[in-house]
Design a protein around this motif. Structure first.
Motif, mmCIF file in Angstrom:
data_model
loop_
_atom_site.group_PDB
_atom_site.id
_atom_site.type_symbol
_atom_site.label_atom_id
_atom_site.label_comp_id
_atom_site.label_asym_id
_atom_site.label_seq_id
_atom_site.Cartn_x
_atom_site.Cartn_y
_atom_site.Cartn_z
ATOM 1 N N ASP A 175 0.851 -1.195 0.000
ATOM 2 C CA ASP A 175 0.000 0.000 0.000
ATOM 3 C C ASP A 175 0.882 1.238 0.000
ATOM 4 O O ASP A 175 2.094 1.141 0.199
ATOM 5 N N LEU A 176 0.278 2.379 -0.286
ATOM 6 C CA LEU A 176 1.039 3.624 -0.216
ATOM 7 C C LEU A 176 0.125 4.759 0.204
ATOM 8 O O LEU A 176 -1.089 4.696 -0.005
ATOM 9 N N LYS A 177 0.727 5.762 0.834
ATOM 10 C CA LYS A 177 -0.018 6.946 1.270
ATOM 11 C C LYS A 177 0.554 8.155 0.537
ATOM 12 O O LYS A 177 1.762 8.334 0.478
ATOM 13 N N LEU A 178 -0.334 8.938 -0.062
ATOM 14 C CA LEU A 178 0.117 10.151 -0.748
ATOM 15 C C LEU A 178 -0.522 11.367 -0.104
ATOM 16 O O LEU A 178 -1.637 11.289 0.419
ATOM 17 N N GLU A 179 0.186 12.470 -0.178
ATOM 18 C CA GLU A 179 -0.430 13.756 0.138
ATOM 19 C C GLU A 179 -0.403 14.559 -1.152
ATOM 20 O O GLU A 179 0.559 14.473 -1.930
ATOM 21 N N ILE A 180 -1.464 15.298 -1.371
ATOM 22 C CA ILE A 180 -1.615 16.028 -2.628
ATOM 23 C C ILE A 180 -1.701 17.518 -2.311
ATOM 24 O O ILE A 180 -2.332 17.915 -1.333
ATOM 25 N N GLY A 181 -1.036 18.323 -3.162
ATOM 26 C CA GLY A 181 -1.047 19.767 -2.933
ATOM 27 C C GLY A 181 -1.604 20.517 -4.131
ATOM 28 O O GLY A 181 -1.581 20.030 -5.264
ATOM 29 N N ARG A 182 -2.116 21.711 -3.836
ATOM 30 C CA ARG A 182 -2.593 22.598 -4.906
ATOM 31 C C ARG A 182 -1.499 23.595 -5.242
ATOM 32 O O ARG A 182 -0.876 24.150 -4.328
ATOM 33 N N VAL A 183 -1.293 23.820 -6.540
ATOM 34 C CA VAL A 183 -0.377 24.863 -6.995
ATOM 35 C C VAL A 183 -1.223 25.844 -7.784
ATOM 36 O O VAL A 183 -1.977 25.432 -8.680
ATOM 37 N N TRP A 184 -1.131 27.119 -7.449
ATOM 38 C CA TRP A 184 -1.959 28.119 -8.132
ATOM 39 C C TRP A 184 -1.172 28.759 -9.258
ATOM 40 O O TRP A 184 -0.007 29.095 -9.117
#
Ligand code: UDP
Length: 253
Positions: A175-184
Motif C-alpha cells: 500500500d502507499l499513502k500520498l499527500e496532494i497539494g494545490r499549486v496556483w
C-alpha cells in the motif's frame, strides 16, 4: 551557513523558506513516530535514506508525467520543492490487505485485494486521522468533486508506476499513502503529489521471503529499520555512498 526561516516542523521533516518565491527546502529528520506519536524513536540515517528514496520515486513520477512537488535534491538531507497548499486528506491506495483495513473489515493480513482500493483519511492527529468518504470531504469543504477525481487518478497512476518499479527489484508494493497539494497559476489550480514517498509512507514486502522492509519494522519491533531501508535503497541503486552499514534504532517510547 546563513540561517533560514523555518516555516513548519512535522514529525519526520522540516520545511524552510526556499531560495526563490514559490519554493521550499524540505529537510528529512531521523525521527520516527508511530501510533499517532505514542511511539517515538530516532533511527540514525533514516532521513538520508528517505531523502534519496523520495527523490528517486518523485523524479520517476515527474518523468512519466505525474506532476509532483519535487524539483531537485540539494544535499544528503534536503531537497528543493515547489510550495503547495496541502489538501488535508491522506490518500491511501491498497493492493494487499495490511494495517487498518484488516482491523476495520476483519481481513487477514496479506490477502490480495480484488482491485486497488483508494481511501481518504482526514489529516487530524487529535482525531487519529479518521477514514472519510467523498461525501464528507465535499460537505465539509476539504476538497471538491473535481479535486477528489483528480486525486484518485494521481494516486492510481502513482500506484501503478511504483508497483512496477518495486516489482523490478523483487519487492511488492502492498500500500502507499500520498499527500496532494494545490499549486496556483493565476486563477487556475493544478494538483501535484507532495510530501514524501518513502518506506515511511508505503508498505513494502520482499517478494521471496515476505520480509517487511517498511515502517512496520519500527511500529512492530521487527528488527533494524535503517537496515530495511538500506536494503531498498541498495536494490534500487540509490544508496548514499557514506551509508555502508545500518545503525540500531534508539527507541524512546
Ligand atoms: N500511512 C502513513 N501515514 C499515516 C497513516 C498511514 O504514511 O499517518 C501509510 C502507512 O505507512 C501505510 C498506509 O499509509 O503504508 C496505510 O496505512 P493504514 O491505514 O493501514 O494505517 P496504519 O494502521 O498502518 O497506521
Amino acid at each position: 551557513m546563513a540561517r533560514r526561516k523555518k516555516l513548519y516542523e512535522g514529525k519526520a521533516k522540516i520545511l524552510y523558506e526556499g531560495p526563490e518565491p514559490g519554493t521550499l527546502v524540505q529537510y528529512f529528520k531521523d525521527d520516527a513516530t508511530a501510533f499517532n506519536s505514542k511511539k517515538k524513536g530516532v533511527v540514525d540515517g533514516k532521513g538520508v535514506l528517505n531523502n534519496r528514496l523520495s527523490e528517486y520515486f518523485m523524479s520517476g513520477l515527474n518523468t512519466i508525467g505525474v506532476p509532483t512537488h519535487f524539483i531537485k535534491r540539494i544535499n544528503m538531507r534536503e531537497q528543493l520543492i515547489q510550495q503547495v497548499e496541502i489538501i488535508p486528506l491522506e490518500v491511501v491506495v491498497r493492493n494487499i490487505a495490511a494495517g487498518s483495513i484488516c482491523e476495520r473489515f476483519g481481513i487477514e493480513e496479506g490477502a490480495a485485494l480484488p482491485r486497488p482500493i483508494v481511501e481518504f483519511f482526514l489529516k487530524n492527529d487529535e482525531l487519529g486521522d479518521p477514514l472519510v468518504s467523498e461525501e464528507h470531504a465535499i460537505a465539509f469543504g476539504w476538497a471538491g468533486q473535481h479535486d477528489l477525481d483528480e486525486m484518485i487518478a494521481l494516486a492510481l497512476r502513482s500506484n501503478d508506476f511504483l508497483s512496477g518499479v518495486m516489482l523490478a527489484v523483487g519487492i511488492r508494493l502492498v500500500d502507499l499513502k500520498l499527500e496532494i497539494g494545490r499549486v496556483w497559476d493565476g486563477d487556475f489550480q493544478r494538483l501535484v503529489v507532495a510530501d514524501e514517498i518513502s518506506p515511511d509512507s508505503c508498505r513494502l514486502w520482499d517478494i521471496d521471503s515476505s520480509r517487511k522492509l517498511d515502517k512496520d519494522v519500527f511500529r512492530r519491533d521487527l528488527g533494524n529499520l535503517a537496515e530495511a531501508y538500506t536494503e531498498i535503497a541498495r536494490r534500487l541503486g540509490v544508496l548514499p555512498s557514506n551509508i555502508t552499514h545500518a545503525v540500531k534504532p534508539h527507541v524512546i517510547n
